[in-house]
Design a protein around this motif. Structure first.
Motif, PDB file in Angstrom:
ATOM      1  N   TYR A 102      -1.546  -5.194 -18.517  1.00 49.57           N
ATOM      2  CA  TYR A 102      -2.953  -5.550 -17.989  1.00 49.57           C
ATOM      3  C   TYR A 102      -2.734  -6.194 -16.566  1.00 49.57           C
ATOM      4  CZ  TYR A 102      -8.183  -6.071 -18.365  1.00 49.57           C
ATOM      5  OH  TYR A 102      -9.573  -5.888 -17.965  1.00 49.57           O
ATOM      6  N   LEU A 103      -2.012  -7.111 -16.676  1.00 53.13           N
ATOM      7  CA  LEU A 103      -1.849  -7.954 -15.327  1.00 53.13           C
ATOM      8  C   LEU A 103      -0.947  -7.107 -14.324  1.00 53.13           C
ATOM      9  CD1 LEU A 103      -1.671 -10.677 -14.034  1.00 53.13           C
ATOM     10  CD2 LEU A 103       0.361 -11.196 -15.200  1.00 53.13           C
ATOM     11  N   ASN A 106      -3.271  -4.752 -12.933  1.00 49.79           N
ATOM     12  CA  ASN A 106      -4.402  -5.216 -12.008  1.00 49.79           C
ATOM     13  C   ASN A 106      -3.706  -5.764 -10.555  1.00 49.79           C
ATOM     14  OD1 ASN A 106      -6.649  -4.855 -13.460  1.00 49.79           O
ATOM     15  ND2 ASN A 106      -6.427  -6.286 -14.631  1.00 49.79           N
ATOM     16  N   LEU A 107      -2.791  -6.125 -10.759  1.00 53.75           N
ATOM     17  CA  LEU A 107      -1.799  -6.810  -9.454  1.00 53.75           C
ATOM     18  C   LEU A 107      -1.345  -5.536  -8.569  1.00 53.75           C
ATOM     19  CD1 LEU A 107      -0.716  -9.350  -9.031  1.00 53.75           C
ATOM     20  CD2 LEU A 107       1.247  -9.021  -9.791  1.00 53.75           C
ATOM     21  N   TYR A 110      -4.565  -4.302  -7.009  1.00 49.27           N
ATOM     22  CA  TYR A 110      -5.119  -5.101  -5.923  1.00 49.27           C
ATOM     23  C   TYR A 110      -3.912  -4.808  -4.691  1.00 49.27           C
ATOM     24  CZ  TYR A 110      -5.121  -9.541  -3.305  1.00 49.27           C
ATOM     25  OH  TYR A 110      -5.385 -10.471  -2.205  1.00 49.27           O
TER      26      TYR A 110
ATOM     27  N   LEU B 366      -6.497 -13.758   0.667  1.00 42.13           N
ATOM     28  CA  LEU B 366      -6.452 -13.231  -0.843  1.00 42.13           C
ATOM     29  C   LEU B 366      -7.433 -12.489  -1.266  1.00 42.13           C
ATOM     30  CD1 LEU B 366      -4.299 -15.673  -3.041  1.00 42.13           C
ATOM     31  CD2 LEU B 366      -3.387 -13.649  -1.728  1.00 42.13           C
ATOM     32  N   LEU B 367      -8.771 -12.988  -0.921  1.00 43.70           N
ATOM     33  CA  LEU B 367      -9.985 -12.417  -1.591  1.00 43.70           C
ATOM     34  C   LEU B 367     -10.213 -11.189  -1.021  1.00 43.70           C
ATOM     35  CD1 LEU B 367     -12.651 -14.864  -1.595  1.00 43.70           C
ATOM     36  CD2 LEU B 367     -10.794 -14.628  -3.305  1.00 43.70           C
ATOM     37  N   ARG B 368      -9.978 -10.155  -1.678  1.00 43.75           N
ATOM     38  CA  ARG B 368     -10.339  -8.715  -1.450  1.00 43.75           C
ATOM     39  C   ARG B 368     -10.633  -8.011  -2.682  1.00 43.75           C
ATOM     40  NH1 ARG B 368      -5.532  -5.471  -0.917  1.00 43.75           N
ATOM     41  NH2 ARG B 368      -4.215  -6.960  -0.676  1.00 43.75           N
ATOM     42  N   ASN B 369     -11.077  -6.553  -2.451  1.00 44.81           N
ATOM     43  CA  ASN B 369     -11.255  -5.900  -3.644  1.00 44.81           C
ATOM     44  C   ASN B 369     -10.130  -5.877  -4.552  1.00 44.81           C
ATOM     45  OD1 ASN B 369     -13.102  -4.386  -5.145  1.00 44.81           O
ATOM     46  ND2 ASN B 369     -13.032  -2.593  -3.802  1.00 44.81           N
ATOM     47  N   GLY B 370     -10.210  -6.157  -5.937  1.00 43.81           N
ATOM     48  CA  GLY B 370      -9.227  -6.258  -6.915  1.00 43.81           C
ATOM     49  C   GLY B 370      -8.812  -7.784  -7.034  1.00 43.81           C
ATOM     50  N   PHE B 371      -9.003  -8.704  -6.499  1.00 47.12           N
ATOM     51  CA  PHE B 371      -8.367  -9.958  -6.832  1.00 47.12           C
ATOM     52  C   PHE B 371      -9.048 -10.605  -7.843  1.00 47.12           C
ATOM     53  CE2 PHE B 371      -7.722 -14.564  -5.707  1.00 47.12           C
ATOM     54  CZ  PHE B 371      -6.287 -14.331  -5.728  1.00 47.12           C
ATOM     55  N   MET B 373      -9.702  -9.075 -10.728  1.00 48.65           N
ATOM     56  CA  MET B 373      -9.039  -8.777 -11.922  1.00 48.65           C
ATOM     57  C   MET B 373      -7.760  -9.242 -12.153  1.00 48.65           C
ATOM     58  SD  MET B 373     -11.395  -7.259 -13.532  1.00 48.65           S
ATOM     59  CE  MET B 373     -10.551  -6.381 -14.751  1.00 48.65           C
ATOM     60  N   VAL B 374      -7.168  -9.591 -11.090  1.00 51.70           N
ATOM     61  CA  VAL B 374      -5.886 -10.258 -10.990  1.00 51.70           C
ATOM     62  C   VAL B 374      -6.091 -11.724 -11.564  1.00 51.70           C
ATOM     63  CG1 VAL B 374      -3.798 -11.237  -9.731  1.00 51.70           C
ATOM     64  CG2 VAL B 374      -4.757  -9.005  -9.214  1.00 51.70           C
ATOM     65  N   PHE B 376      -8.464 -12.775 -13.430  1.00 57.37           N
ATOM     66  CA  PHE B 376      -8.948 -12.502 -14.829  1.00 57.37           C
ATOM     67  C   PHE B 376      -7.965 -12.155 -15.705  1.00 57.37           C
ATOM     68  CE2 PHE B 376     -11.414  -9.843 -17.928  1.00 57.37           C
ATOM     69  CZ  PHE B 376     -12.032 -10.811 -18.406  1.00 57.37           C
ATOM     70  N   SER B 377      -6.906 -11.320 -15.246  1.00 58.61           N
ATOM     71  CA  SER B 377      -5.842 -10.941 -16.329  1.00 58.61           C
ATOM     72  C   SER B 377      -4.871 -12.227 -16.470  1.00 58.61           C
ATOM     73  CB  SER B 377      -4.848  -9.607 -16.008  1.00 58.61           C
ATOM     74  OG  SER B 377      -5.079  -9.683 -14.431  1.00 58.61           O
TER      75      SER B 377
END
Lengths: 304, 414
Positions: A102-103, A106-107, A110, B366-371, B373-374, B376-377
């Motif tokens: 999952y990590l 998601n990474l 991103y 760093l704040l940008r779409n998708g961060f 979930m990073v 969060f995981s």
């Protein structure tokens, strides 16, 4: 023949690529009894890294660098996410693997912004070649030979070196191996290093063929490679390779089944290609029900 | 005495549940539109709670490691969709299949139960071959079945029934949050009663030791099948509710990633705790959909705002870091690793803050779409690695409200 050949060729090629991933699954399972769900994502990360590295570096630097980085990632994952759980119940280590997967996804989402990235062309294997009536990429022909060479090297390593002997001992009996003075952690790390290296090589071959890398592109090949490992008998390297070729070929045969039947005069237009992924799992369930240890798996007696 | 203490916990829990239901029911009527996000989270959270509880019944209480939940949710969602689309709308939904073959619509409650029954029926058929398999093999076989089901539902030949790979939509949906809460509440209550019945005890004994359970006269095959079917039944209802929440159904969303998500919820809540699963579902959905949302937005601060932001963050994380380090260096400190990781994370945030302060830019890095979930995981990984018992472990909500003395007595006794 002219209809069957392209599907067969791409089946063999995809099968070889699955084989390289499947070896990582089967070796880790043999030693840790762990389904390393993150392995498919390591494969995807290797692809993503190659995209970014080759953007700024020449290929002869970026490719080795990618292989080294993938190996480091595989090693780090084992140390950070699996080693602390060595004595925990087996389910928690598998859940940790799902968490890592999952990590990584998601990474990658991103970093890539969730968009498909174009894989760089690798000179020598990205070109096209004609085989009889079929046109295919060179990588399709290179893959099986490269896979066989790598597997041969790996089998030699496992059968004729000290670390290979240690690996065999650990997979046979974890506790006794430890008592005999084998450094378990070194063996496990080596397993992850080999597995990640092969997955990285597999990613070069796979993405040269399919060219688009997205953050989810590791999930399906990973799952199929694992199925291949189970199919061939988990823990057995030749089993994983043969299983991967069977899965790859049958998947592509299903894709082309309607065209083939059409040649034979049977006109079916029912969209059988939808099942190209499902057939993998159908094969898995059949083998699990008929011969639960897989084609080449060792017979395990249930301990009471 | 023991009964009285038991009652105290149960009463407080019941009061909390009633209060939550009342709050949801009343707040929904009077809340301003700005509360929409809360109700969305509550709806989705309650659906995930039901699915997580159904998975916990199988994985946590019976000890069968199954990864087929997404497949059973798909069956439930499709059954609900297929049988409730009003006949008048079928022509437009099934536009590529001449309106489809099903030409009637069932009432919502009947369709919900049917959704569960279809999922349970498939579970029975799948269970016949695969329930003989053990641990990992069972997991991978059920995962495989979920993938096969997904492919079958996307098959064009079945299009007149399933609409192929196109959306099913225009079916009736619950508008109010409380309706979701009531359906989920009833289902969870049934599961709770089941777990506390003799069947539940049989399930738990299978989890603890199959051979011992068999020796005690428990029919393994029958009880495993029962747990599998019941779990799938509720997963099917959960899938139907999810279809309502999304107002459309498409087979392609029920991937194995969805099963993993639910498994993570079960683990975060505590394997073998119903209330843990419920709490974790709401927390999980709230974090992933709401509370961490700000991480996805590119934020540009004004000069004054930037100074304030850095100062506040610095103070918070320096204090946290100091606390962690203090715990670490204290002699005879317990759980050093946890505080070490905590200190590491605080340190990382501080370094990030220093870099931010040093570069002098006004856009938060760093704040940008998708961060979202990073982050969060990473949180999930920390829970999995360092708090592997989850929020509740194996205890339930009423246990929390019992007097401490009793649990200490129990420890001494055991």
């Amino acid at each position: 023949m002219s209809v069957v050949l392209p599907y067969l060729l791409s089946g063999i090629s995809v099968g070889g690529q699955y084989a390289l991933i499947a070896i990582g699954y089967t070796m880790v399972y043999g030693i840790l009894r762990l389904i390393n769900f993150a392995h498919g994502d390591v494969f995807m990360v290797a692809g993503v890294m190659m995209v970014y590295l080759s953007a700024s570096l020449p290929l002869y630097i970026s490719m080795p660098l990618m292989l080294i980085l993938t190996v480091i990632i595989g090693f780090a994952i084992e140390r950070a996410a699996y080693k602390p759980l060595r004595s925990a119940p087996r389910m928690s280590i598998m859940i940790s693997a799902i968490g890592v997967s999952y990590l990584l996804q998601n990474l990658a989402a991103y970093i890539t912004g969730g968009l498909a990235q174009q894989y760089p062309t690798v000179p020598g294997i990205s070109g096209s070649v004609n085989i009889g009536p079929a046109t295919t990429k060179v990588v399709t022909l290179v893959t099986p030979f490269l896979v066989i060479a790598l597997v041969f090297a790996l089998v030699m390593l496992i059968n004729h070196t000290k670390i290979g002997m240690a690996m065999r001992a650990v997979s046979k009996d974890y506790d006794t191996a430890q008592l005999m003075g084998i450094r378990i952690n070194a063996v496990i790390s080596t397993t992850f290093v080999i597995g990640s290296f092969l997955a990285a090589v597999g990613s070069v071959l796979y993405f040269t063929n399919y060219t688009a890398v997205t953050y989810t592109s590791g999930a399906m090949p990973g799952l199929k490679a694992f199925v291949a490992a189970v199919f061939g008998g988990i823990g057995s390297i030749p089993g994983a390779v043969i299983g991967a070729f069977i899965i790859g070929i049958s998947e592509n045969i299903v894709k082309g089944l309607e065209a083939m039947l059409g040649m034979a005069g049977i006109n079916l237009n029912i969209g059988l290609a939808t099942f190209s992924d499902a057939v993998t799992f159908a094969l898995l369930i059949i083998i699990l029900v008929v011969k639960p240890t897989g084609l080449f798996g060792e017979k395990a007696t249930e301990k009471v | 005495m023991k009964n009285l203490e038991n009652k105290r916990g149960t009463l407080i829990t019941a009061a909390i549940i009633v209060a939550v239901f009342l709050f949801v029911g009343i707040a929904e009527k009077i809340a301003p539109p700005s509360w929409n996000m809360l109700f969305m989270v509550l709806k989705k959270g309650s659906i995930y709670a039901l699915i997580a509880v159904s998975m916990n019944l199988l994985n946590g209480f019976t000890g069968l490691f199954s990864l087929g939940q997404a497949g059973f949710m798909l069956l439930g969602a499709y059954t609900y969709g297929i049988f409730t689309i009003p006949a008048a709308d079928r022509a437009s939904v099934y536009q590529y299949f001449d309106g489809g073959v099903v030409q009637f619509a069932l009432p919502v409650p009947v369709a919900l139960i049917l959704a569960g029954l279809v999922a349970a029926a498939f579970a029975f058929l799948i269970g016949l071959p695969v329930l003989r398999l053990k641990s990992d093999y069972l997991a991978i076989a059920t995962l495989g079945f979920a993938e096969i089901i997904r492919a079958v539902f996307q098959w064009n030949v079945l299009g007149p029934i399933t609409n192929g790979s196109n959306l099913l939509r225009k079916f009736p949906v619950f508008q109010s949050t409380i309706s979701y809460f009531i359906v989920v509440g009833i289902c969870v209550a049934v599961i709770l009663l089941l777990i506390n019945s003799s069947y539940g005890r049989a399930f738990k004994s299978i989890r603890e030791d199959e051979i011992a359970a068999e020796a005690m006269g428990i029919n393994l095959a029958r009880h495993k099948m029962l747990a599998f079917c019941i779990s799938s039944f509720f997963a099917g209802i959960g899938g139907a509710l999810l279809a309502m929440y999304q107002t459309s159904v498409q087979a392609s969303i029920f991937k194995s990633a969805m099963t993993y998500e639910i498994l993570l919820i079960v683990v975060i809540g505590g394997i073998g705790s119903i209330s843990g699963s419920v709490l974790a579902s709401f927390l999980y959905i709230a974090c992933s959909e709401w509370w961490l949302r700000f991480l996805d937005q590119e934020t540009i601060l004004s000069a004054a705002g930037r100074g304030r932001f850095i100062a506040v963050m610095a103070v918070i994380f320096v204090i946290l870091l100091a606390l962690m380090v203090f715990r670490l260096v204290k002699p005879k400190a317990k759980s050093r690793v946890r505080y070490g990781v905590g200190a590491g994370i605080c340190g990382a945030v501080l370094i990030w803050l220093i870099v931010f302060a040093a570069t002098g830019q006004t856009k938060v890095p760093l704040l940008r779409n998708g961060f979202r979930m990073v982050v969060f995981s990473v949180i999930i990984m920390i829970i999995v690695l360092f708090f592997s018992r989850g929020i509740m472990g194996t205890s339930e909500l009423p246990d929390l409200f019992r007097k401490r003395i009793k649990s200490e007595k129990e420890e001494v006794a055991s």
